[in-house]
Design a protein around this motif. Structure first.
Motif, PDB file in Angstrom:
ATOM      1  N   VAL A   1      15.017  53.227 -12.088  1.00  0.00           N
ATOM      2  CA  VAL A   1      15.759  53.833 -10.989  1.00  0.00           C
ATOM      3  C   VAL A   1      14.827  54.284  -9.869  1.00  0.00           C
ATOM      4  N   VAL A   2      13.760  54.958 -10.221  1.00  0.00           N
ATOM      5  CA  VAL A   2      12.818  55.433  -9.199  1.00  0.00           C
ATOM      6  C   VAL A   2      12.257  54.269  -8.396  1.00  0.00           C
ATOM      7  N   GLY A   3      11.818  53.231  -9.100  1.00  0.00           N
ATOM      8  CA  GLY A   3      11.251  52.071  -8.421  1.00  0.00           C
ATOM      9  C   GLY A   3      12.244  51.395  -7.497  1.00  0.00           C
ATOM     10  N   ILE A   4      13.489  51.272  -7.959  1.00  0.00           N
ATOM     11  CA  ILE A   4      14.525  50.627  -7.136  1.00  0.00           C
ATOM     12  C   ILE A   4      14.823  51.466  -5.890  1.00  0.00           C
ATOM     13  N   LEU A   5      14.907  52.771  -6.049  1.00  0.00           N
ATOM     14  CA  LEU A   5      15.173  53.643  -4.897  1.00  0.00           C
ATOM     15  C   LEU A   5      14.032  53.552  -3.878  1.00  0.00           C
ATOM     16  N   LYS A   6      12.808  53.509  -4.380  1.00  0.00           N
ATOM     17  CA  LYS A   6      11.664  53.400  -3.466  1.00  0.00           C
ATOM     18  C   LYS A   6      11.612  52.030  -2.794  1.00  0.00           C
ATOM     19  N   ASP A   7      11.780  50.979  -3.585  1.00  0.00           N
ATOM     20  CA  ASP A   7      11.682  49.618  -3.041  1.00  0.00           C
ATOM     21  C   ASP A   7      12.792  49.343  -2.020  1.00  0.00           C
ATOM     22  N   SER A   8      13.969  49.914  -2.252  1.00  0.00           N
ATOM     23  CA  SER A   8      15.097  49.693  -1.338  1.00  0.00           C
ATOM     24  C   SER A   8      15.052  50.620  -0.130  1.00  0.00           C
ATOM     25  N   LYS A   9      14.075  51.542  -0.144  1.00  0.00           N
ATOM     26  CA  LYS A   9      13.924  52.526   0.942  1.00  0.00           C
ATOM     27  C   LYS A   9      15.199  53.363   1.125  1.00  0.00           C
ATOM     28  N   ALA A  10      15.804  53.736   0.002  1.00  0.00           N
ATOM     29  CA  ALA A  10      17.018  54.545   0.054  1.00  0.00           C
ATOM     30  C   ALA A  10      16.726  55.908   0.679  1.00  0.00           C
ATOM     31  N   ASP A  11      17.565  56.300   1.614  1.00  0.00           N
ATOM     32  CA  ASP A  11      17.468  57.625   2.232  1.00  0.00           C
ATOM     33  C   ASP A  11      18.263  58.659   1.432  1.00  0.00           C
ATOM     34  N   ILE A  12      19.462  58.247   1.005  1.00  0.00           N
ATOM     35  CA  ILE A  12      20.418  59.173   0.396  1.00  0.00           C
ATOM     36  C   ILE A  12      21.011  58.534  -0.844  1.00  0.00           C
ATOM     37  N   VAL A  13      21.178  59.334  -1.894  1.00  0.00           N
ATOM     38  CA  VAL A  13      21.821  58.878  -3.125  1.00  0.00           C
ATOM     39  C   VAL A  13      23.113  59.665  -3.305  1.00  0.00           C
ATOM     40  N   ILE A  14      24.196  58.935  -3.615  1.00  0.00           N
ATOM     41  CA  ILE A  14      25.508  59.556  -3.817  1.00  0.00           C
ATOM     42  C   ILE A  14      25.842  59.545  -5.301  1.00  0.00           C
ATOM     43  N   ASN A  15      26.228  60.691  -5.817  1.00  0.00           N
ATOM     44  CA  ASN A  15      26.588  60.800  -7.224  1.00  0.00           C
ATOM     45  C   ASN A  15      28.097  60.698  -7.402  1.00  0.00           C
ATOM     46  N   TYR A  16      28.538  59.600  -8.030  1.00  0.00           N
ATOM     47  CA  TYR A  16      29.951  59.357  -8.327  1.00  0.00           C
ATOM     48  C   TYR A  16      30.178  59.229  -9.841  1.00  0.00           C
ATOM     49  N   LEU A  17      29.373  59.897 -10.642  1.00  0.00           N
ATOM     50  CA  LEU A  17      29.532  59.804 -12.092  1.00  0.00           C
ATOM     51  C   LEU A  17      30.855  60.437 -12.533  1.00  0.00           C
ATOM     52  N   PRO A  18      31.339  60.082 -13.720  1.00  0.00           N
ATOM     53  CA  PRO A  18      32.591  60.672 -14.210  1.00  0.00           C
ATOM     54  C   PRO A  18      32.481  62.180 -14.434  1.00  0.00           C
ATOM     55  N   VAL A  19      33.624  62.852 -14.374  1.00  0.00           N
ATOM     56  CA  VAL A  19      33.690  64.281 -14.653  1.00  0.00           C
ATOM     57  C   VAL A  19      33.087  64.557 -16.037  1.00  0.00           C
ATOM     58  N   GLY A  20      32.306  65.613 -16.111  1.00  0.00           N
ATOM     59  CA  GLY A  20      31.705  65.995 -17.384  1.00  0.00           C
ATOM     60  C   GLY A  20      30.340  65.391 -17.636  1.00  0.00           C
ATOM     61  N   SER A  21      29.823  64.624 -16.676  1.00  0.00           N
ATOM     62  CA  SER A  21      28.516  63.971 -16.850  1.00  0.00           C
ATOM     63  C   SER A  21      27.386  64.929 -16.464  1.00  0.00           C
ATOM     64  N   GLU A  22      27.269  66.014 -17.192  1.00  0.00           N
ATOM     65  CA  GLU A  22      26.281  67.048 -16.881  1.00  0.00           C
ATOM     66  C   GLU A  22      24.850  66.530 -17.077  1.00  0.00           C
ATOM     67  N   GLU A  23      24.566  65.998 -18.245  1.00  0.00           N
ATOM     68  CA  GLU A  23      23.204  65.552 -18.541  1.00  0.00           C
ATOM     69  C   GLU A  23      22.827  64.315 -17.735  1.00  0.00           C
ATOM     70  N   ALA A  24      23.778  63.406 -17.568  1.00  0.00           N
ATOM     71  CA  ALA A  24      23.495  62.201 -16.784  1.00  0.00           C
ATOM     72  C   ALA A  24      23.182  62.565 -15.337  1.00  0.00           C
ATOM     73  N   THR A  25      23.946  63.499 -14.772  1.00  0.00           N
ATOM     74  CA  THR A  25      23.698  63.928 -13.396  1.00  0.00           C
ATOM     75  C   THR A  25      22.306  64.510 -13.254  1.00  0.00           C
ATOM     76  N   LYS A  26      21.915  65.379 -14.181  1.00  0.00           N
ATOM     77  CA  LYS A  26      20.602  66.018 -14.093  1.00  0.00           C
ATOM     78  C   LYS A  26      19.479  64.997 -14.296  1.00  0.00           C
ATOM     79  N   TRP A  27      19.718  64.004 -15.163  1.00  0.00           N
ATOM     80  CA  TRP A  27      18.711  62.955 -15.356  1.00  0.00           C
ATOM     81  C   TRP A  27      18.519  62.182 -14.054  1.00  0.00           C
ATOM     82  N   TYR A  28      19.620  61.809 -13.417  1.00  0.00           N
ATOM     83  CA  TYR A  28      19.517  61.060 -12.164  1.00  0.00           C
ATOM     84  C   TYR A  28      18.859  61.888 -11.061  1.00  0.00           C
ATOM     85  N   ILE A  29      19.127  63.186 -11.035  1.00  0.00           N
ATOM     86  CA  ILE A  29      18.514  64.022 -10.004  1.00  0.00           C
ATOM     87  C   ILE A  29      16.991  64.002 -10.124  1.00  0.00           C
TER      88      ILE A  29
END
Length: 366
Positions: A118-146
């Motif tokens: 994920v980190v490499g893809i975000l850097k290579d794509s030159k992403a400015d902003i990431v949007i979190n659309y994970l399902p409700v209750g995805s506490e650990e997944a959200t924190k991992w992505y952050i």
């Protein structure tokens, strides 16, 4: 104008409406009035300046496909209102963690293979902003992505009811990286929460107490299916309830926990992405004479929030351009149910317009 490079976590109905919307309004004029959007050109950025560069999901139906196809793959079932050309954005295999609950696991098959870099893809794509659309209750997944987002050096828009932008710990993490964040839990343009808040404020403005109130919602998308698992609902109920009670408490009135119920009620498959909302308010006129109000609202759930996200993206980019870090207070209050500081929606609107004017991209070149 420069582009705003956006990455999406979770290619569900909300992502579908967002991607369709950017395509649908790409040829609009700066002066056009667009339903659900503050401005066609917001702070120097047009809707067409939003450029999708990366996407992540775990569904076998979506991983490996171009984003233009993945947004229309089942179980997505929102309205299709625009064709989307090939975007050249492959949906990558994301991290699961707690992203799939008991009921979603019955209709979603995880894609084979390991989690993408994920980190490499975000850097290579030159992403400015990431949007979190994970399902409700995805506490650990959200924190991992952050953690991946922070390492990649991207701004973040938290559209889900996991408390990030409203928590001091995460605010400081983004401040230390000199990155802005908008959150938490996206408001629809005119949805159940905004309508409930508005009605509560109407009663309070007219000097009438809120004795009891409820908001019941039904729908047929994967969000409602997922929320049948009540264990995943804690943060969602807190977010939606606080969005209403904050307006009552701001007028120095309290309401007992047993006298307010705000939250999803049931999953009705044939409704698909249509959401039905039922609101009741019990109050008193002069002389303590009782009065009751019942309201029913029907909306297509995902398009109802897509315009709000388009505005949030552009405000977040203004924050990046101007070196702002941590939670962007005014945009969070206007676009989100659970910001760090609650205002009335009218106040939040005014503050966000001031934010846009102050940090206007074109202003810097004068």
């Amino acid at each position: 104008m420069s582009k705003i490079n956006v990455a999406i976590i979770g290619v569900g109905n909300c992502a579908s409406s967002l991607v369709q919307g950017v395509q649908y309004y790409q040829n609009s004029n700066n002066s056009d009035s667009i339903p659900g959007v503050m401005h066609a050109n917001l702070g120097g950025y047009h809707i067409r300046d939003i450029n999708f560069v990366a996407a992540f999901d775990i569904d076998k139906n979506k991983v490996g496909k171009d984003l233009c196809s993945a947004i229309f793959s089942p179980p997505n079932n929102t309205t299709k209102f625009s064709d989307v050309p090939h975007l050249g954005v492959k949906v990558e295999r994301g991290m699961t963690h707690d992203g799939i609950g008991k009921y979603l696991s019955q209709i979603i098959e995880k894609a084979p293979g390991t989690t993408a870099d994920v980190v490499g893809i975000l850097k290579d794509s030159k992403a400015d902003i990431v949007i979190n659309y994970l399902p409700v209750g995805s506490e650990e997944a959200t924190k991992w992505y952050i953690e991946q987002v922070l390492e990649a050096g991207c701004a973040f828009i938290n559209c889900v009811p996991v408390f990030i932008a409203s928590e001091t710990y995460w605010q400081k993490r983004f401040e230390n990286k000199n990155l802005p964040i908008i959150g938490d839990d996206i408001k629809s343009q005119v949805g159940a929460t905004i309508l409930h808040r508005t009605l509560v404020n109407l009663y309070m403005d007219r000097g009438m107490p809120i004795d009891r109130t409820y908001q019941l919602n039904t729908g047929g998308n994967t969000d409602f299916l997922n929320m049948l698992e009540r264990e995943r609902l804690d943060s969602k109920k807190k977010s939606k309830t606080n969005a209403v009670t904050s307006q009552i408490k701001a007028r120095n009135q309290d309401i007992a926990a047993d006298d307010i119920h705000v939250g999803p009620s049931d999953y009705v498959p044939w409704q698909k992405d249509n959401k039905l909302c039922f609101i009741r308010i019990e109050s008193r006129h002069f002389g303590d004479v009782p009065t009751y109000m019942d309201c029913r609202l029907s909306v297509e759930d995902s398009p109802n929030s897509a315009g709000v996200v388009i505005d949030a993206i552009r405000c977040c980019k203004l924050g990046l351009d101007n070196g702002l870090s941590g939670t962007l207070s005014a945009p969070s209050a206007y676009f989100m149910k659970s910001p760090p500081k609650q205002y009335t929606d009218s106040e939040a609107h005014i503050l966000t317009e001031k934010f846009i004017k102050k940090f206007n991209k074109n202003k810097k070149t004068k």
